[in-house]
Design a protein around this motif. Sequence first.
Motif, PDB file in Angstrom:
ATOM      1  N   LEU A 104      35.515  39.775  21.329  1.00  0.00           N
ATOM      2  CA  LEU A 104      35.082  38.391  21.502  1.00  0.00           C
ATOM      3  C   LEU A 104      34.055  38.269  22.618  1.00  0.00           C
ATOM      4  O   LEU A 104      32.988  37.665  22.443  1.00  0.00           O
ATOM      5  N   PHE A 105      34.351  38.846  23.777  1.00  0.00           N
ATOM      6  CA  PHE A 105      33.476  38.651  24.932  1.00  0.00           C
ATOM      7  C   PHE A 105      32.131  39.357  24.785  1.00  0.00           C
ATOM      8  O   PHE A 105      31.173  38.978  25.450  1.00  0.00           O
ATOM      9  N   THR A 106      32.051  40.372  23.937  1.00  0.00           N
ATOM     10  CA  THR A 106      30.740  40.991  23.697  1.00  0.00           C
ATOM     11  C   THR A 106      29.811  40.024  22.968  1.00  0.00           C
ATOM     12  O   THR A 106      28.590  40.196  23.003  1.00  0.00           O
ATOM     13  N   ARG A 107      30.379  39.009  22.315  1.00  0.00           N
ATOM     14  CA  ARG A 107      29.565  38.008  21.615  1.00  0.00           C
ATOM     15  C   ARG A 107      29.347  36.753  22.456  1.00  0.00           C
ATOM     16  O   ARG A 107      28.672  35.821  22.013  1.00  0.00           O
ATOM     17  N   LEU A 108      29.929  36.731  23.648  1.00  0.00           N
ATOM     18  CA  LEU A 108      29.763  35.586  24.548  1.00  0.00           C
ATOM     19  C   LEU A 108      28.872  35.978  25.726  1.00  0.00           C
ATOM     20  O   LEU A 108      29.006  37.068  26.276  1.00  0.00           O
ATOM     21  N   ASN A 109      28.012  35.078  26.129  1.00  0.00           N
ATOM     22  CA  ASN A 109      27.209  35.296  27.334  1.00  0.00           C
ATOM     23  C   ASN A 109      27.993  34.731  28.523  1.00  0.00           C
ATOM     24  O   ASN A 109      27.588  33.777  29.177  1.00  0.00           O
ATOM     25  N   ALA A 110      29.158  35.347  28.761  1.00  0.00           N
ATOM     26  CA  ALA A 110      30.088  34.841  29.780  1.00  0.00           C
ATOM     27  C   ALA A 110      30.043  35.734  31.013  1.00  0.00           C
ATOM     28  O   ALA A 110      30.293  36.925  30.922  1.00  0.00           O
ATOM     29  N   TYR A 111      29.721  35.133  32.163  1.00  0.00           N
ATOM     30  CA  TYR A 111      29.695  35.904  33.405  1.00  0.00           C
ATOM     31  C   TYR A 111      30.928  35.656  34.258  1.00  0.00           C
ATOM     32  O   TYR A 111      31.139  36.328  35.273  1.00  0.00           O
ATOM     33  N   ASP A 112      31.782  34.706  33.836  1.00  0.00           N
ATOM     34  CA  ASP A 112      32.976  34.419  34.634  1.00  0.00           C
ATOM     35  C   ASP A 112      34.096  33.972  33.705  1.00  0.00           C
ATOM     36  O   ASP A 112      33.876  33.273  32.715  1.00  0.00           O
ATOM     37  N   PHE A 113      35.311  34.421  34.021  1.00  0.00           N
ATOM     38  CA  PHE A 113      36.507  34.031  33.273  1.00  0.00           C
ATOM     39  C   PHE A 113      37.635  33.922  34.288  1.00  0.00           C
ATOM     40  O   PHE A 113      38.057  34.912  34.874  1.00  0.00           O
ATOM     41  N   VAL A 114      38.090  32.700  34.524  1.00  0.00           N
ATOM     42  CA  VAL A 114      39.087  32.439  35.562  1.00  0.00           C
ATOM     43  C   VAL A 114      40.333  31.851  34.915  1.00  0.00           C
ATOM     44  O   VAL A 114      40.242  30.989  34.040  1.00  0.00           O
ATOM     45  N   VAL A 115      41.488  32.317  35.358  1.00  0.00           N
ATOM     46  CA  VAL A 115      42.766  31.915  34.775  1.00  0.00           C
ATOM     47  C   VAL A 115      43.677  31.353  35.857  1.00  0.00           C
ATOM     48  O   VAL A 115      43.768  31.911  36.954  1.00  0.00           O
ATOM     49  N   PHE A 131      40.889  45.585  29.293  1.00  0.00           N
ATOM     50  CA  PHE A 131      39.586  44.916  29.302  1.00  0.00           C
ATOM     51  C   PHE A 131      39.479  43.958  30.482  1.00  0.00           C
ATOM     52  O   PHE A 131      38.461  43.943  31.198  1.00  0.00           O
ATOM     53  N   LEU A 132      40.511  43.138  30.688  1.00  0.00           N
ATOM     54  CA  LEU A 132      40.484  42.194  31.808  1.00  0.00           C
ATOM     55  C   LEU A 132      40.379  42.918  33.141  1.00  0.00           C
ATOM     56  O   LEU A 132      39.656  42.490  34.048  1.00  0.00           O
ATOM     57  N   LYS A 133      41.093  44.006  33.281  1.00  0.00           N
ATOM     58  CA  LYS A 133      41.079  44.765  34.536  1.00  0.00           C
ATOM     59  C   LYS A 133      39.677  45.261  34.851  1.00  0.00           C
ATOM     60  O   LYS A 133      39.238  45.248  36.013  1.00  0.00           O
ATOM     61  N   GLU A 134      38.957  45.709  33.812  1.00  0.00           N
ATOM     62  CA  GLU A 134      37.618  46.254  34.006  1.00  0.00           C
ATOM     63  C   GLU A 134      36.565  45.163  34.163  1.00  0.00           C
ATOM     64  O   GLU A 134      35.650  45.299  34.974  1.00  0.00           O
ATOM     65  N   ARG A 135      36.703  44.088  33.389  1.00  0.00           N
ATOM     66  CA  ARG A 135      35.634  43.077  33.347  1.00  0.00           C
ATOM     67  C   ARG A 135      35.906  41.888  34.257  1.00  0.00           C
ATOM     68  O   ARG A 135      35.014  41.390  34.935  1.00  0.00           O
ATOM     69  N   PHE A 136      37.144  41.395  34.273  1.00  0.00           N
ATOM     70  CA  PHE A 136      37.498  40.216  35.067  1.00  0.00           C
ATOM     71  C   PHE A 136      38.763  40.519  35.871  1.00  0.00           C
ATOM     72  O   PHE A 136      39.861  40.067  35.525  1.00  0.00           O
ATOM     73  N   PRO A 137      38.638  41.292  36.956  1.00  0.00           N
ATOM     74  CA  PRO A 137      39.828  41.748  37.697  1.00  0.00           C
ATOM     75  C   PRO A 137      40.682  40.624  38.274  1.00  0.00           C
ATOM     76  O   PRO A 137      41.896  40.768  38.360  1.00  0.00           O
ATOM     77  N   SER A 138      40.071  39.505  38.664  1.00  0.00           N
ATOM     78  CA  SER A 138      40.873  38.392  39.200  1.00  0.00           C
ATOM     79  C   SER A 138      41.758  37.792  38.117  1.00  0.00           C
ATOM     80  O   SER A 138      42.925  37.464  38.364  1.00  0.00           O
ATOM     81  N   ALA A 139      41.206  37.640  36.908  1.00  0.00           N
ATOM     82  CA  ALA A 139      42.002  37.130  35.787  1.00  0.00           C
ATOM     83  C   ALA A 139      43.116  38.120  35.447  1.00  0.00           C
ATOM     84  O   ALA A 139      44.249  37.720  35.147  1.00  0.00           O
ATOM     85  N   TYR A 140      42.787  39.399  35.501  1.00  0.00           N
ATOM     86  CA  TYR A 140      43.794  40.443  35.245  1.00  0.00           C
ATOM     87  C   TYR A 140      44.948  40.326  36.234  1.00  0.00           C
ATOM     88  O   TYR A 140      46.129  40.360  35.840  1.00  0.00           O
ATOM     89  N   GLN A 141      44.619  40.170  37.517  1.00  0.00           N
ATOM     90  CA  GLN A 141      45.662  40.087  38.533  1.00  0.00           C
ATOM     91  C   GLN A 141      46.551  38.879  38.311  1.00  0.00           C
ATOM     92  O   GLN A 141      47.772  38.942  38.479  1.00  0.00           O
ATOM     93  N   GLU A 142      45.940  37.779  37.905  1.00  0.00           N
ATOM     94  CA  GLU A 142      46.707  36.566  37.648  1.00  0.00           C
ATOM     95  C   GLU A 142      47.671  36.775  36.485  1.00  0.00           C
ATOM     96  O   GLU A 142      48.823  36.326  36.511  1.00  0.00           O
TER      97      GLU A 142
END
Length: 753
Positions: A259-270, A141-152
């Motif tokens: 969880l994220f389908t219920r959040l109006n989140a456009y960014d997730f940074v780790v 999921f992270l790889k598809e939706r938030f690739p920077s967080a995935y890489q971290e």
Amino acid sequence: MEQLVNQTKEIVEEVKQFLPNLIQACELVEPLFYETMTDHSWQQFGEVVQAMDDLYRTLNSIHADLVKAAEYQALAPRIERFNITLSELFQQLNSCVDEEDGVGASDTLKFVLLPLFRQLAIDMGEEEAVKERRFQANLYFLKERFPSAYQEIVETVTENQRYSNAFSRNGSPNISWMDKDGKRRYLYSQYEPEHEASRWVDTITAKVAGKAGVMMYGFGLGYHALAYAKAFPEHQLSIYEPDEQMVLAAMRVIEFESLFTRLNAYDFVVGTKKHQRDRMFYRFLKYMKGEPEIVVLPPYYRLNSSDMDAFSADAQLAILNYVGSVRLYDKFGSEWVSNTLYNLAATLTSPSIKGLKNRFADKTAVIAGAGPSLAEDIELLRRMKNHALIIAAGSTIQSLLHYGVEPHLIVSMDGGEPNYDAFKGLNIQHIPLLYTPMIKYRIIDEQKNNLLHVHLTNDVVTQRIMELTPDDPMFAPNHSVTGTAIQAAIYMGCKEIVFTGQDLSFPGDNFYAPGARHVNKEASDAVLGRATETVENVKGTFNRTNTSMRTTLADIEDLLADHPEVKFTNTSSMGAKIRNADFEPMASVLERMQAFIIENDEVAKQLAQLDKYDVNRAQQIRSRIKEMPEQLKRCQEQLRQIDRCIVQAAELSRTNPNKCLNLFYDIDREWKKVVGSLPFKSLYMLLYRNELNRFERDLPELTKESKMIQKAGLAREIMQPLIRDMLNRTPELMDITAESLRRVEASAGRAGA
């Protein structure tokens, strides 16, 4: 030790599998005590009693090992309490049986032992195989939706001793850790995390009401984010989790996609990497409407207060930088476009800094600024010229020449008229000048010789027209020319960089060293009058400063932090302290440099040997600029067509919705043509950077609207002003490109002759 830990894990997994069977067996046996017990009933009961005894002995045997294993440290005390309670209840059950109290035995099983076993099952958690499958699903999921967080995350090694998975009394996942005092802490309520999160949202409602977007510091297991999304579903969330280990722990117990389908989140940074934070702040500010708002999850105040302080400082600086950037592009966007295009002729016929890479690997660079403290070091700097590479940062050249000191290299980048005023009339044609193409073109027109250039990563005009590649040196833009000079010295191989006259404040309420003529006294007095802030100087006292100077200092400090391999020395005796640069008097630095020798014309000699752009590449670039006027005409017609469609859509939205919808298809098709063109990717992208950012922010609202009347209204509000402004400025761009072409062809003609 590892073998022992693995054995303990195997036993824990067996207990997890065993507990559902024990619970089911208790549920079957409990009603039997209300009937006449048969041999079969007593056999079933005996098996349950034996199972309880086995469970007790097993948990008792591994308790000491659980205490030693980091990942089970939260579970160990609960198992200890369970065994104590089970022992007491076991005796109570036996007493009921001995006294032939069937009701008491049934009650003990149903109302005491079964809840105890169910709570233990909650505390033990899921089987590791289930957690691992969830972890892999979350990775995907992270790889598809938030690739920077995935890489971290994939680059982070799991530290089991940091956090332990735990569970609250209601069965919801929790996180546990041991604080510095040896006390066990929990991220959430040990009873009902959801209630805790809901109450938190109640406390911040007044603060966030009316905000369109909010940045949330801390993610944990997502309870607070979910509670916030339920209360404010219209708010966009930018979520920041500083602790990679927290995310790794969360990925084993919660479903990210659900969880994220219920959040109006456009960014997730780790993570705490500053460049990631800076990009997050930029995206947040870019897409934000109205005033920014940052909320902090309560557990993070005690979890990582030091990082929160750094985050707060970074956020304040990011806001200042963003606001300053918006103003700069509004003020200088048009000038940067014309400068870059007018300088293209010189750029094509001068070498880039590429040829000087590591050419000064055994040298020290001294970057001179025009701060008041330059006067104190000037005589030492004059002697330093024989031992170190002297670089004048922009308009500092005025003060250096005032004292009769000629640097080895001048670096300049500012595109405004004041920068030309600083260079106008100076006898510097024999001194090498490193420029960025956005510099005021009149400076380059008068320099003509001893030029070399470097590109900036925000110069989209040059990048697109010249089709720059990773092989072409590109520097990051900085708040001042000092940043460009630092990058140049590092690129050329200098392992020590010395600062002089880099006061980065107003020591003694002075603005510049003697010799600076491009800012009159009235203007400098006005700046000083608004300098109401202070910054610590190298002597431990304080200098006056302002927001602009403070952000410039922070920008330079961040650049220095990115290059730990270089030694930075600050000799500015009255200037601000510079983080990551040690203060040392210039006299001491000069003494250290005595063994090194550099010639006065060292850079000029190197420059004379550098190659210019390949003939074929230069010809391709000239061809692109030659085609630009015709491409601008096509863009102009496409923009006119879009404008006509928007006008027609407003008329048809009430009378013919289907035809109106077709107009929006036409708008989309024509806009894609404009966006895909070279003029848009180079000229419009720079000229309309701020407007395009706002358009990109608001576009989803337009595209999602399905009602034609509202959609047509949004098109007029969101898109039409940008389209019409682009149309109004296109003739100006045509004139600029025509002049650029004239200059390029004239330069090529002189070269051919």
